[in-house]
Design an enzyme around this catalytic site. Structure first.
Site, mmCIF file in Angstrom:
data_model
loop_
_atom_site.group_PDB
_atom_site.id
_atom_site.type_symbol
_atom_site.label_atom_id
_atom_site.label_comp_id
_atom_site.label_asym_id
_atom_site.label_seq_id
_atom_site.Cartn_x
_atom_site.Cartn_y
_atom_site.Cartn_z
ATOM 1 N N LYS A 273 -34.084 31.090 48.519
ATOM 2 C CA LYS A 273 -33.827 30.006 47.566
ATOM 3 C C LYS A 273 -32.999 30.526 46.401
ATOM 4 O O LYS A 273 -33.054 31.710 46.087
ATOM 5 C CB LYS A 273 -35.161 29.476 47.011
ATOM 6 C CG LYS A 273 -35.990 28.672 47.996
ATOM 7 C CD LYS A 273 -37.266 28.166 47.340
ATOM 8 C CE LYS A 273 -38.118 27.364 48.309
ATOM 9 N NZ LYS A 273 -37.474 26.119 48.753
ATOM 10 N N ARG A 347 -43.693 23.604 57.788
ATOM 11 C CA ARG A 347 -43.933 22.936 59.077
ATOM 12 C C ARG A 347 -44.369 23.928 60.140
ATOM 13 O O ARG A 347 -45.074 23.554 61.082
ATOM 14 C CB ARG A 347 -42.693 22.121 59.479
ATOM 15 C CG ARG A 347 -41.442 22.926 59.694
ATOM 16 C CD ARG A 347 -40.185 22.058 59.639
ATOM 17 N NE ARG A 347 -39.866 21.635 58.269
ATOM 18 C CZ ARG A 347 -38.857 20.848 57.945
ATOM 19 N NH1 ARG A 347 -38.036 20.381 58.878
ATOM 20 N NH2 ARG A 347 -38.644 20.518 56.693
HETATM 21 N N1 BES Z 1 -41.703 24.268 49.615
HETATM 22 C C1 BES Z 1 -40.440 23.729 49.951
HETATM 23 C C2 BES Z 1 -40.282 22.258 49.563
HETATM 24 C C3 BES Z 1 -40.351 21.923 48.107
HETATM 25 C C4 BES Z 1 -39.191 21.725 47.390
HETATM 26 C C5 BES Z 1 -41.551 21.727 47.487
HETATM 27 C C6 BES Z 1 -39.255 21.375 46.068
HETATM 28 C C7 BES Z 1 -41.618 21.378 46.153
HETATM 29 C C8 BES Z 1 -40.457 21.191 45.444
HETATM 30 C C9 BES Z 1 -40.215 23.840 51.454
HETATM 31 O O1 BES Z 1 -40.794 24.933 52.060
HETATM 32 C C10 BES Z 1 -38.745 23.933 51.667
HETATM 33 O O2 BES Z 1 -38.184 24.898 51.213
HETATM 34 N N2 BES Z 1 -38.166 22.952 52.348
HETATM 35 C C11 BES Z 1 -36.776 22.947 52.609
HETATM 36 C C12 BES Z 1 -36.573 22.471 54.034
HETATM 37 C C13 BES Z 1 -35.169 22.536 54.522
HETATM 38 C C14 BES Z 1 -34.719 23.989 54.620
HETATM 39 C C15 BES Z 1 -35.095 21.859 55.857
HETATM 40 C C16 BES Z 1 -36.113 21.988 51.633
HETATM 41 O O3 BES Z 1 -36.693 20.949 51.322
HETATM 42 O O4 BES Z 1 -35.039 22.318 51.139
HETATM 43 MN MN MN Z 2 -39.577 26.641 51.940
#
Ligand code: BES
Ligand code: MN
Ligand code: ZN
Length: 500
Positions: A273, A347
């Site tokens: 990230k 997931r």
């Molecule tokens: N934990 C994150 C989602 C999230 C984002 C929670 C902002 C709270 C606030 C999750 O694990 C994630 O990183 N999801 C990705 C999925 C994508 C790579 C398909 C996302 O939402 O960017």
């Molecule tokens: Mn994530």
């Protein structure tokens, strides 16, 4: 931290006293008494307000003449339409926030007797206390402050006068409030402290309440075939755990199952990230915290329900052992997953948890909570959690429970169209959908592959688990969103009525 208590004793004559007024300038007995004592100050204070005082106004009179009080506070509780329980709780939150701004250390709230709020005085007091304690929550264990720093003037105690302090609603709400505080503590705790092991230990602590707790360590998880959970945690120096908590407060043929994503820190893994805001990813265990708290609340009040909570505790990190984009893993269900993006780790965790829970417990219904997708935040902001369900009745029940406690959810779609988004070229499915298209639904249809025929619902709480501003019932930080919703759902639909 604010302490709230229902107490049975005469109205105090010193200190800070809160009395209630209603719609159109109506006064509680206590407010009327103070009005007489002060030569009509309460009525004059209200008369100076548009419409005799709007719901939620908190009026303050320091050192009122004719009394020995330090402060007289008038809380206006009245709308033209009847007040809901949630209205009263939010009013308690408003009161606490104002008392804090007034820099009062403690206050006593007089009974609402004499005022028709549509709820008995004991219920009014219990709900004001509950809302006040939720809003008065603070996570300040890492703050060192000197006693003479006047920022330390804190509202420390709020007492509410009632005839019967131990009424059943008060007992239920006290258990709930305590569980919310514990769950928020887990969410606010930094990831160097709240490791997966530390979270598992907190779960173990529920054994004191009579909860059966089972901690599956990495060896046991590997034997069971939970390769998807293990793949997420393989880049971390901290071992992963799955914890099963069962509260058997009733004999039921099939338990209700609650499943939570417990990623104690989500760096994204190799698909790392951006740095900005990454510190917030300590709250990626908010689903597991809500499940933990719901089990805690139900066990504390010995709810007549058979409920099992399953949480997957792990950390998504970057290292030479971390999983790579493109890796293929065989989940416990036997479904193979191409890991296109290591940041779509929630997931993967839930895939094994949902399958394991369904196979082992054959639940009557299964509800998962997860901070799953940023896409859900784009769709719904921080106002609603995303609800996905393969069962209409369960969806309706969750919607109603959320409405009742102010943790609202909004239905988003599943369906074959979205299932196409997660087709993989080399495995059964991949862990991401199409760029910028329905990301929350892509996550949900991925999960759906692992639930079989069980009535199931998924709450995407990515936008609601954490708040960067103060809310009526939660200061900024971890909210424990979903906990009160689950407790309400159980009370309304899954508890065997006592004596039955
Ligand atoms: N934990 C994150 C989602 C999230 C984002 C929670 C902002 C709270 C606030 C999750 O694990 C994630 O990183 N999801 C990705 C999925 C994508 C790579 C398909 C996302 O939402 O960017
Ligand atoms: Mn994530
Ligand atoms: Zn995550």
């Amino acid at each position: 931290m604010l302490e709230t208590a229902l107490v049975s004793r005469p109205m105090p004559t010193t200190g800070a006293l809160v009395v209630l007024a209603g719609h159109g300038g109506a006064l509680s007995e206590a407010a009327a008494r103070l009005d007489r004592q002060t030569g009509g100050l309460v009525a004059r204070l209200l008369a100076a307000e548009p419409g005799g005082g709007k719901h939620g106004r908190v009026l303050h009179l320091p050192y009122p003449a004719g009394t020995d009080l330090d402060a007289l506070v008038v809380l206006v509780a009245g709308k033209a339409e009847p007040l809901s329980g949630l209205d009263l709780e939010e009013l308690g939150g408003t009161l606490v926030e104002r008392l804090r701004q007034l820099r009062l250390r403690e206050a006593v709230v007089a009974s609402s007797a004499g005022l028709d709020l549509g709820h008995a005085p004991a219920e009014v007091a219990a709900r004001l206390a509950h809302g006040g304690s939720l809003r008065g929550y603070a996570f300040d264990k890492y703050k060192s402050t000197s006693p003479d720093d006047d920022d330390t003037v804190r509202l420390a105690r709020l007492e509410l006068l009632v005839d019967e302090p131990g009424n059943p609603l008060a007992t239920r709400l006290a258990a709930l409030g305590e569980a919310v505080r514990a769950a928020r503590d887990l969410m606010n705790e930094p990831a160097n402290v709240l490791t997966p092991r530390a979270f598992a230990d907190a779960c173990q602590g529920l054994a004191e309440l009579g909860v059966e707790v089972e901690i599956l360590d990495p060896g046991e998880m590997a034997r069971l075939g939970m390769r998807a959970v293990l793949a997420v945690g393989q880049g971390s120096a901290e071992p992963s755990y799955v914890v099963v908590m069962r509260w058997k407060g009733a004999e039921a043929e099939q338990p209700l199952a609650l499943v939570g994503k417990g990623v104690c820190f989500d760096s994204g893994g190799i698909s790392i990230k951006p740095a900005g805001g990454m510190e917030d990813m300590k709250f990626d265990m908010g689903g597991a915290a809500a499940v933990y708290g719901a089990i805690r609340a139900l066990a504390s009040r010995k709810a007549a329900v058979d409920v099992v909570g399953v949480v997957g505790l792990t950390e998504n990190m970057v290292s030479g052992n971390a999983q790579r984009p493109g890796d293929v893993i065989r989940s416990m269900a036997g479904i193979t997953i191409e890991v296109v993006n290591t940041d779509a780790e929630g997931r993967l965790v839930l895939a094994d948890l949902l399958w394991y829970t369904k196979e082992r417990f054959k639940p009557s219904a299964m509800i998962d909570l997860a901070t799953l997708t940023g896409a859900c935040v784009v769709a719904l902001g921080h106002e609603n959690a995303g609800l996905f369900a393969n069962d209409e009745e369960l969806a309706a029940r969750l919607t109603a429970a959320g409405e009742a406690v102010g943790e609202t959810v909004w239905r988003l779609p599943l369906g074959k169209g979205y299932a196409k988004h997660i087709k993989s070229d080399i495995a059964d499915i991949k862990n991401v959908g199409r760029a910028r298209e329905a990301g929350a639904s892509a996550g949900a249809v991925f999960l759906e592959r692992f639930v079989g025929e069980v009535p199931w619902a998924h709450l995407d709480i990515a936008g609601t688990a954490w708040s960067s501003r103060d809310l009526p019932l939660s200061p900024k930080g971890g909210t424990a969103f979903g906990l009160r919703l689950l407790e309400r759902l159980v009370a309304d639909h899954y508890e065997v009525p006592s004596g039955a």
